[in-house]
Design an enzyme around this catalytic site. Structure first.
Site, PDB file in Angstrom:
ATOM      1  N   LYS A   1       0.828  -1.211   0.000  1.00  0.00           N
ATOM      2  CA  LYS A   1       0.000   0.000   0.000  1.00  0.00           C
ATOM      3  C   LYS A   1       0.862   1.261   0.000  1.00  0.00           C
ATOM      4  CE  LYS A   1      -3.771  -2.398   2.452  1.00  0.00           C
ATOM      5  NZ  LYS A   1      -4.673  -2.367   3.628  1.00  0.00           N
TER       6      LYS A   1
ATOM      7  N   ARG B   1       2.615  -6.900   9.510  1.00  0.00           N
ATOM      8  CA  ARG B   1       1.934  -5.794  10.194  1.00  0.00           C
ATOM      9  C   ARG B   1       2.365  -5.710  11.656  1.00  0.00           C
ATOM     10  NH1 ARG B   1      -3.941  -7.374   7.620  1.00  0.00           N
ATOM     11  NH2 ARG B   1      -3.920  -6.027   5.780  1.00  0.00           N
TER      12      ARG B   1
ATOM     13  N   ASN C   1      -1.667  -0.204   7.124  1.00  0.00           N
ATOM     14  CA  ASN C   1      -1.117  -1.483   7.589  1.00  0.00           C
ATOM     15  C   ASN C   1      -0.307  -2.179   6.500  1.00  0.00           C
ATOM     16  OD1 ASN C   1      -3.216  -2.183   5.959  1.00  0.00           O
ATOM     17  ND2 ASN C   1      -4.413  -3.239   7.519  1.00  0.00           N
TER      18      ASN C   1
ATOM     19  N   GLU D   1      -9.682 -10.371  -7.581  1.00  0.00           N
ATOM     20  CA  GLU D   1      -8.724  -9.272  -7.405  1.00  0.00           C
ATOM     21  C   GLU D   1      -7.616  -9.301  -8.466  1.00  0.00           C
ATOM     22  OE1 GLU D   1      -9.495  -9.273  -2.568  1.00  0.00           O
ATOM     23  OE2 GLU D   1      -7.502  -9.762  -3.329  1.00  0.00           O
TER      24      GLU D   1
ATOM     25  N   HIS E   1      -2.002  -5.587   1.503  1.00  0.00           N
ATOM     26  CA  HIS E   1      -3.254  -6.301   1.270  1.00  0.00           C
ATOM     27  C   HIS E   1      -2.891  -7.661   0.694  1.00  0.00           C
ATOM     28  CE1 HIS E   1      -7.215  -7.411  -0.283  1.00  0.00           C
ATOM     29  NE2 HIS E   1      -6.539  -7.862  -1.332  1.00  0.00           N
TER      30      HIS E   1
ATOM     31  N   TYR F   1     -12.118  -2.949  -3.424  1.00  0.00           N
ATOM     32  CA  TYR F   1     -12.686  -3.049  -2.073  1.00  0.00           C
ATOM     33  C   TYR F   1     -14.214  -3.103  -2.111  1.00  0.00           C
ATOM     34  CZ  TYR F   1      -8.207  -2.266   0.352  1.00  0.00           C
ATOM     35  OH  TYR F   1      -6.934  -2.391   0.862  1.00  0.00           O
TER      36      TYR F   1
ATOM     37  N   THR G   1      -5.487  -7.427  10.902  1.00  0.00           N
ATOM     38  CA  THR G   1      -5.687  -6.156  10.202  1.00  0.00           C
ATOM     39  C   THR G   1      -5.069  -4.975  10.946  1.00  0.00           C
ATOM     40  OG1 THR G   1      -7.760  -7.040   9.319  1.00  0.00           O
ATOM     41  CG2 THR G   1      -7.473  -4.635   9.255  1.00  0.00           C
TER      42      THR G   1
ATOM     43  N   ARG H   1      -1.448 -14.726   3.681  1.00  0.00           N
ATOM     44  CA  ARG H   1      -2.330 -14.150   4.722  1.00  0.00           C
ATOM     45  C   ARG H   1      -1.709 -14.338   6.106  1.00  0.00           C
ATOM     46  NH1 ARG H   1      -6.495 -10.451   4.107  1.00  0.00           N
ATOM     47  NH2 ARG H   1      -7.350 -11.182   6.068  1.00  0.00           N
TER      48      ARG H   1
HETATM   49  O1  CDP Z   1      -6.822  -6.165   4.968  1.00  0.00           O
HETATM   50  P1  CDP Z   1      -7.634  -7.120   5.824  1.00  0.00           P
HETATM   51  O2  CDP Z   1      -8.298  -8.207   5.025  1.00  0.00           O
HETATM   52  O3  CDP Z   1      -6.828  -7.646   6.970  1.00  0.00           O
HETATM   53  O4  CDP Z   1      -8.773  -6.250   6.523  1.00  0.00           O
HETATM   54  P2  CDP Z   1     -10.270  -5.864   6.058  1.00  0.00           P
HETATM   55  O5  CDP Z   1     -11.143  -5.967   7.261  1.00  0.00           O
HETATM   56  O6  CDP Z   1     -10.668  -6.628   4.836  1.00  0.00           O
HETATM   57  O7  CDP Z   1     -10.156  -4.325   5.696  1.00  0.00           O
HETATM   58  C1  CDP Z   1      -9.548  -3.906   4.504  1.00  0.00           C
HETATM   59  C2  CDP Z   1      -8.652  -2.721   4.808  1.00  0.00           C
HETATM   60  O8  CDP Z   1      -9.457  -1.625   5.226  1.00  0.00           O
HETATM   61  C3  CDP Z   1      -7.663  -2.911   5.948  1.00  0.00           C
HETATM   62  O9  CDP Z   1      -6.494  -3.610   5.562  1.00  0.00           O
HETATM   63  C4  CDP Z   1      -7.373  -1.468   6.349  1.00  0.00           C
HETATM   64  O10 CDP Z   1      -6.399  -0.864   5.505  1.00  0.00           O
HETATM   65  C5  CDP Z   1      -8.713  -0.786   6.086  1.00  0.00           C
HETATM   66  N1  CDP Z   1      -9.496  -0.548   7.318  1.00  0.00           N
HETATM   67  C6  CDP Z   1      -9.695   0.763   7.751  1.00  0.00           C
HETATM   68  O11 CDP Z   1      -9.221   1.689   7.086  1.00  0.00           O
HETATM   69  N2  CDP Z   1     -10.418   1.009   8.889  1.00  0.00           N
HETATM   70  C7  CDP Z   1     -10.950  -0.010   9.585  1.00  0.00           C
HETATM   71  N3  CDP Z   1     -11.651   0.256  10.699  1.00  0.00           N
HETATM   72  C8  CDP Z   1     -10.772  -1.339   9.162  1.00  0.00           C
HETATM   73  C9  CDP Z   1     -10.038  -1.594   8.009  1.00  0.00           C
HETATM   74 MG    MG Z   2      -9.993  -8.244   3.813  1.00  0.00          MG
END
Ligand code: CDP
Ligand code: MG
Length: 143
Positions: free
Chosen positions: A12, A105, A115, A129, A118, A52, A94, A88
């Site tokens: 990112k 992370r 973080n 994706e 992705h 997303y 996250t 993963r």
């Molecule tokens: O990336 P991951 O699959 O671990 O997490 P996700 O729940 O699918 O969320 C996607 C991305 O959204 C995260 O990696 C964060 O960059 C962002 N995010 C955020 O900006 N604020 C949150 N409260 C949760 C996630």
């Molecule tokens: Mg996710």
């Protein structure tokens, strides 16, 4: 039986800004995963929304879109045995504040938004994706 998979990874904009692209990529190379595509690119809002799609209705999505389009990111496809789950596991939870030490992370991020990485979370999301970022590439050859 080995299960060869391909997974979509994003380094990112915070990873690019913090000069951590090489550091993060080297972990996956050392693990034995293979690079099959890689490109530095600035996402537009429409591509961010496609990538997303599952999060469009989240209250935090506008801030995520702002972040993910704020500077160039590195999009890549990694391949290897069970690559989706392996990658993963390597990135951790996250929220960087809660991610386990030893994960990317957990070691390098202190944020639940910025973080660093992705990675696709299933075969179906990897397929979807990879098509968003590398439409010419077959997600899982052999399928
Ligand atoms: O990336 P991951 O699959 O671990 O997490 P996700 O729940 O699918 O969320 C996607 C991305 O959204 C995260 O990696 C964060 O960059 C962002 N995010 C955020 O900006 N604020 C949150 N409260 C949760 C996630
Ligand atoms: Mg996710």
């Amino acid at each position: 039986m080995p299960t060869e998979e391909r997974t979509l990874v994003l380094l990112k904009p915070d990873a690019v800004r913090r000069r951590l692209v090489g550091t993060v990529l080297s972990r996956w190379e050392a693990k034995g995963l293979r690079l099959v595509a890689m490109e530095l690119r600035l996402l537009d809002a429409a591509t961010a929304d496609r990538h997303y799609a599952e999060h469009l209705d989240q209250p935090w999505y506008p801030a995520l879109r702002e972040f993910i389009t704020s500077d160039p990111l590195v999009a890549l496809v990694l391949a290897g045995d069970q690559a989706i789950e392996v990658v993963r596991a390597s990135i951790g939870a996250t929220d960087g504040r809660q991610a386990a030490p030893g994960t990317i992370r957990g070691d390098l991020s202190l944020s639940n938004r910025e973080n660093l990485v992705h990675a696709s979370d299933s075969v179906s999301s990897a397929q979807r994706e990879i098509a968003v970022f590398f439409p010419g590439l077959v997600a899982n050859p052999g399928d």
